[in-house]
Motif scaffolding. Sequence first.
Motif, PDB file in Angstrom:
ATOM      1  N   ALA A   1     -48.443   1.458   8.377  1.00  0.00           N
ATOM      2  CA  ALA A   1     -47.284   1.664   7.493  1.00  0.00           C
ATOM      3  C   ALA A   1     -47.715   1.432   6.049  1.00  0.00           C
ATOM      4  O   ALA A   1     -48.296   0.399   5.721  1.00  0.00           O
ATOM      5  CB  ALA A   1     -46.172   0.703   7.876  1.00  0.00           C
ATOM      6  N   LYS A   2     -47.400   2.416   5.201  1.00  0.00           N
ATOM      7  CA  LYS A   2     -47.879   2.347   3.815  1.00  0.00           C
ATOM      8  C   LYS A   2     -47.000   1.417   2.969  1.00  0.00           C
ATOM      9  O   LYS A   2     -47.474   0.744   2.067  1.00  0.00           O
ATOM     10  CB  LYS A   2     -47.858   3.743   3.194  1.00  0.00           C
ATOM     11  CG  LYS A   2     -48.878   4.693   3.822  1.00  0.00           C
ATOM     12  CD  LYS A   2     -50.224   4.591   3.127  1.00  0.00           C
ATOM     13  CE  LYS A   2     -51.199   5.632   3.602  1.00  0.00           C
ATOM     14  NZ  LYS A   2     -51.637   5.476   4.993  1.00  0.00           N
ATOM     15  N   SER A   3     -45.700   1.436   3.263  1.00  0.00           N
ATOM     16  CA  SER A   3     -44.799   0.602   2.472  1.00  0.00           C
ATOM     17  C   SER A   3     -43.620   0.181   3.331  1.00  0.00           C
ATOM     18  O   SER A   3     -43.389   0.742   4.409  1.00  0.00           O
ATOM     19  CB  SER A   3     -44.282   1.390   1.266  1.00  0.00           C
ATOM     20  OG  SER A   3     -43.439   2.428   1.724  1.00  0.00           O
ATOM     21  N   ARG A   4     -42.889  -0.805   2.821  1.00  0.00           N
ATOM     22  CA  ARG A   4     -41.733  -1.287   3.570  1.00  0.00           C
ATOM     23  C   ARG A   4     -40.697  -0.173   3.692  1.00  0.00           C
ATOM     24  O   ARG A   4     -39.933  -0.115   4.658  1.00  0.00           O
ATOM     25  CB  ARG A   4     -41.140  -2.518   2.874  1.00  0.00           C
ATOM     26  CG  ARG A   4     -40.209  -3.281   3.781  1.00  0.00           C
ATOM     27  CD  ARG A   4     -39.852  -4.613   3.224  1.00  0.00           C
ATOM     28  NE  ARG A   4     -39.184  -4.502   1.937  1.00  0.00           N
ATOM     29  CZ  ARG A   4     -38.613  -5.512   1.305  1.00  0.00           C
ATOM     30  NH1 ARG A   4     -38.647  -6.713   1.831  1.00  0.00           N
ATOM     31  NH2 ARG A   4     -38.029  -5.355   0.144  1.00  0.00           N
ATOM     32  N   ALA A   5     -40.692   0.690   2.702  1.00  0.00           N
ATOM     33  CA  ALA A   5     -39.710   1.775   2.710  1.00  0.00           C
ATOM     34  C   ALA A   5     -39.950   2.752   3.860  1.00  0.00           C
ATOM     35  O   ALA A   5     -39.042   3.467   4.273  1.00  0.00           O
ATOM     36  CB  ALA A   5     -39.771   2.521   1.380  1.00  0.00           C
ATOM     37  N   SER A   6     -41.165   2.775   4.387  1.00  0.00           N
ATOM     38  CA  SER A   6     -41.466   3.751   5.436  1.00  0.00           C
ATOM     39  C   SER A   6     -41.168   3.212   6.832  1.00  0.00           C
ATOM     40  O   SER A   6     -41.374   3.896   7.815  1.00  0.00           O
ATOM     41  CB  SER A   6     -42.945   4.141   5.355  1.00  0.00           C
ATOM     42  OG  SER A   6     -43.753   3.024   5.672  1.00  0.00           O
ATOM     43  N   VAL A   7     -40.696   1.982   6.884  1.00  0.00           N
ATOM     44  CA  VAL A   7     -40.490   1.349   8.190  1.00  0.00           C
ATOM     45  C   VAL A   7     -39.001   1.290   8.515  1.00  0.00           C
ATOM     46  O   VAL A   7     -38.199   0.879   7.673  1.00  0.00           O
ATOM     47  CB  VAL A   7     -41.081  -0.081   8.183  1.00  0.00           C
ATOM     48  CG1 VAL A   7     -40.808  -0.785   9.496  1.00  0.00           C
ATOM     49  CG2 VAL A   7     -42.568  -0.024   7.913  1.00  0.00           C
ATOM     50  N   ASP A   8     -38.647   1.725   9.719  1.00  0.00           N
ATOM     51  CA  ASP A   8     -37.252   1.617  10.162  1.00  0.00           C
ATOM     52  C   ASP A   8     -37.028   0.244  10.751  1.00  0.00           C
ATOM     53  O   ASP A   8     -37.905  -0.298  11.430  1.00  0.00           O
ATOM     54  CB  ASP A   8     -36.955   2.670  11.237  1.00  0.00           C
ATOM     55  CG  ASP A   8     -36.926   4.058  10.645  1.00  0.00           C
ATOM     56  OD1 ASP A   8     -36.715   4.163   9.421  1.00  0.00           O
ATOM     57  OD2 ASP A   8     -37.112   5.022  11.407  1.00  0.00           O
TER      58      ASP A   8
END
Lengths: 812, 228
Positions: free
Chosen positions: A304-311
Motif C-alpha cells: 500500500a502506497k498511502s493510507r488513502a489507498s487502503v479501505d
Amino acid sequence: MNSKERDSRWNTTWKFLLQVAALVIWATVFILATLSFSRLLEARNQTGQGQEIKLKALEKKDWSGSQVSPLHRIPLNDELNQKIIPAAPNSPPFSARYSCEPCHSYDTISQGTHFNYRQRPAVDRRTEPWFLVDEKAGVQLPISFQKDQGFWSPEELGLTDWKFVTLFGRNLNGGGPGEPAEENQTPDSRWNVSGKLEINCLGCHNRSPLQDHSEWVKQVMRENFRWAATATSGLGEVMGMASRLPSTWTIADGPNPDDHEWAVIPQVRYNQNFFDSKNNAVLDLPRPEDERCLTCHSVTRRQAKSRASVDRDVHLQSGLKCVDCHRHDLSHEMVRGFEGEKLSRSTLKSSDFTCAGCHLGEKPEKGGYGFAGRLGAPRPAHKGIPRVHFERLSCTVCHSGLLPEKQPQAIYTARANRLGIFGKAVWTSEFPLIVEPVFVREEDKKIYPERMTWPAFWAEMKGRELVPVDSGEILAAAPEVFNLKQDVARLLNSLLPLAGEGFYPAVVVSAYLFEPNVDGSLNVRLLEKTPLAGKNARDRFLLVQLKNGQVEPLLPEFDPEETPPGLEDKVLSALQNLKSLAGGREPVFLIGKYVYRMTEGYLDKAEKAGEPAPQPEIYWLEGEEYKPFLSAFQVRNLALLGSGPEILTEEQVSLALKKISELKPSQKFAYVGAGFVFSLDEAGKLQAKEHPAARAVSWPLAHNVRPAQQALGKNGCTDCHSPGSRFFFGKIEAVSALNTSHRAAALGADLMKTGQFFQFLFGFTFLVRPAFKLILAACVLVIGLLLLAVIIKVTGRASGISSDSTGPGNRS
Amino acid sequence: MIFGITSLVLIVALSLRLTFGRYLGRLPEDNRKITAENFKAYIKWIAGWKLSFLKLERWDRCLDHLVAWGKKNYPGWTAWVFYILSLCYVYLAFSGLIFAWLVPRGLYGYPLLLHVAAGALFAISLTIILFLKAREFLPDKLGLRAATQDKRGFWCPLLGKHLPRSYLAAVAFWVFAVSGFLLAASTLGSMLPYFNYPAQILFFNLHRWSALASVLAAILTLDVMIVD
C-alpha cells in the motif's frame, strides 16, 4: 384342601403382607421426621457465637442505566495513594490503581484480556504472538503466553517480566507482566527505579487529543514506567530518563543534585488546564475510540502506497466502532467474536457478537428471537452456495482479510512491525515478515484465513531439540559477517571528501545502488541500467557519487602530472578517514602509473610497480599486494541481497556457524529460517533439513472485513473452484531473512488438507458445469412435462373430462 | 441420524418382505402361511449357501439375467440406455447410502465427483427410458395387462383384495420416475444461484429422501419386473 381352608390361607397371607407394608411406611416416616428434626436443631446451634457467618454474594450492577459516559472529575492519586497537587513542585505521576480504584475494581480489571496474558481461557484461540526481532542477526521469533505449536513461551526463552516489558512494553497496556509480584522480581530487573507499569486506563479510554501512543513508547523505552501513563495522557510532561539512573535509585531518593544533564530523574510538569480549582482532574473517558484500538491492532498491506489507498473494515465504514462488537464489562474480558468463544469472567454472551450472532440472529430453540439485524446487520442470503461451505469454512474465509493472490501478500502489523509510533526516527521495522491470507484447516476441521510467518533464530542443537541462542552471542562471535552493510556504509562515508559539493558517495553492485543511510547502514535502489555489464559483472563494483538522483563516478579522472589544485588534499583526507578503518591494511589511491599513499600524515605520490591502473581506484595495500576497496565477500553478498527483504546470505550463515563452532567446539549450532534448519555438515558445508521448530506459524485473522460485494464467491463458484484457483493453488513460500533457495513451500490446498489433485479435478468440473446444468435442466424439464402429462391424463380420466380411447363404450 | 436409521430399516424391511414373499411363492399353495416354521425355513433359505452372493457365479448369473432382460425389453440401442441407467444407479445408490450411513460428513471427495458425473448420466438415461416406457405404465394399458395376467398378484390391505402384479410394477415405475425427477431437480436447484441457505437445506433433504424413495422403488422394480 377344601375351599374354606384355601380362603383362610389367602386371608392370612394378605394380612401378613399388609402388616409388613404398614411397618415399612411407619419406619420410613420415622426416619424422615428424625432427620428433619435433627437438621433443624443443627441449624439453630450454628447461629451461636463463634460460628462463621457467610453472606450470599451480592449481584452488583456496575451500571446505573444511563447511556451517557460521565465526565470524570476526580482526584488523581499517586502510587502512595496521596492526592496529587498539580501545582506542587516535583509532583509524582498519577497511579491508575489508586486513582481509578475508588469506583472501578482494579483487581477485577487486571484480570482482563489486555492485561492478564498468562491466564487466557484454555479455549481461547490463537492470536498474533509477540516477536523477538534482531534485524542484524536475522531473528524473528514468535513469543506467546498461549501454548500453541510454534510459539515460544517467555519462560522457555528465559525472558523475565522485566525483559518482556522492556522488549514489548511499547504495545503493552500495563498490568500483567508490568506489575510482577515481589517474588517474581528477578535480579536483572530495575523495578525499583522504573516503577511498575500499571494498567494504563487512559491509553484506551481517554478522548483527549493529547493522548499520544508515541509518547508511551518513548517513556517505556526510557524505563519511565511509573511516569508513562501521565506523559502519554497529556496531563503532564515528563522529563528525565530512569534508564540512566543507577540501579540503586528509588523514588524516595529524589533528584540527584550533582547531575542536571545526564542522570536526571523523571519529573512531571502537570498541565494545570486539566485540573479544577480543587485539584481534581477533568477527564473525558468514554468507550474507547477506534483510533485507540488501531494503535496496536492496525494491519496494512506492505504494497500500500498511502493510507488513502487502503479501505477500512466495512463495519467501521458503516458507522460501527470496534467496541460495538468487541465488548467487555467490568471484567475487561474482551469478546473476540469467534465461533465457539467461551468467556470465563464476563457477564456477556459471546455468541451474540459473532458474525452469525448479528447477521443471522440466534435460533429460537437456542433462546434467541431468530431474526437478524443486530446493530443494523443485513441478513445474508448466500444464494447458490451449497451448505458444505457453511459447515467447513468460517465466515472470514470469504469475507475477511486480503483477497487471495498468486502468493500471499506481505503485511505490516502494528505490534510486530512497530506501526503507529511517530517521531524523527523511523520505527517501522521490516521484520518480522508476515503474510496473509493463508487458508488453513484447523483442529475443528474448519478452514480459516490466517496470517503466517516462519520463525528465524539461531539455535543450539541438543540432539533433535533446538534451543534458541541469544543472537547477541552470535553477533559477537562473527561481527564482520553480520556488519556487512554497516562496514560498507562506513567505508563509503570515509570517501566523502572525494565527493563533489552536495554529493555523497555510494556504490554500484550488480544492478543495485547502495547508499549510506542515517542509521549507519545502506539503502538500496534498483538501477534502470547498470554500468557494470559484461563478464564477472556480479563480482565488480563501481564507486559513484549521488546528488538528487544524479549519479556520477566518485573518483576523478585527472592527469597525475598536473594534479588539479585541492585534489590532493581531498585524496589525503579520504585516505586518512580510511586509515581508521583499515585494520592493519594501508589505503592507497591509484591513478595511471602513480600511487598516492599516506606517509607520516602527508600524501606521498610514487610510481606504481607493474601495469598502470586503467582508471582511478582506491585499493588496500597488504604487503606487496593491492586488494580491492570492497572485498569479494562484500560485493558477492551485497549483490545477492540486492533490494530484497533478506538480510543474510547462506555464505554469511555458514561463516557465522563456523565462527561460533570454533569458539564453542563442544556445541553444535544451527540457523532456523525459511522453514528449514541450516547447519554445517561434517565437511563444513551448509545443509538444510526440515524440523518442527522451523515450521510456519499462523494465527486466524478476522479483519478487515470486506463488503459482501467483495466476498470470495461473489463472481461465482470459479472464484475458488477452477484449475488455476488462487484460493487452492496459490503458492505459499516461506519468507525469511535468509536469501536461500531452500524455502518451505506449499499450495493452499495442502494447508487446507483438501488434496491438490482433487481440487484440480473438482475445479475442472466447473468449466463444464454450465453445460452440466443445461443438460440437467433439460432432463428436469422433459421428465417434469412427462409427469405433468400423466397427471393431467389420469386426472382427466378420473374426472371424466378426458375419455379413454381404449376404454369400454368410448367409441360410439 | 433419522435418515440413516429410517433408510436402513425401510430398505431391509422391504427386502425381507419381498424375499419372504418369493420364498412363500415357492411353497405349495397350502403351505403359504406366515408361520414360525416358514419363517425359520425362510431364514435358512435366504442365508443359505445356495443363494449366497459370496459365490462369484451368482453375480455372473445376476448380470447375465439383467443383460438378457435388458435386451428383451429394450430393443436395439435402447438396451444400452437401460444398461447405463442401471450402472449409474447402482453407483449412485451405493455411494449415497454408504456415506449417509457411515460417514458423518456425508458424501465428499472423489466419490462425490463420480456421484455427480453418474448423476448426469442417470438423469439423461432416465429421461430416455421415460420416453420409451412411460406409456406402458399408464392406467389404460395397465387395465389390459392386468386382465391378461394369470398370476394371483399381491394382497392390498387397503382394498382388502388381491391386485395384479402389473399394478405393483406401475407403482414402482412411477415412484422411480417421480423420485428421479426430484433427485434431478434438487441437484439442479442447489447449483443455481437463486436459492438461499434454507432452500439449500431443503434441496439437500429433498435429495436424500427422494433417493430413499427411489431405492425402495428400484428394489420393488427388481422384484416385480426384472427377477422372475
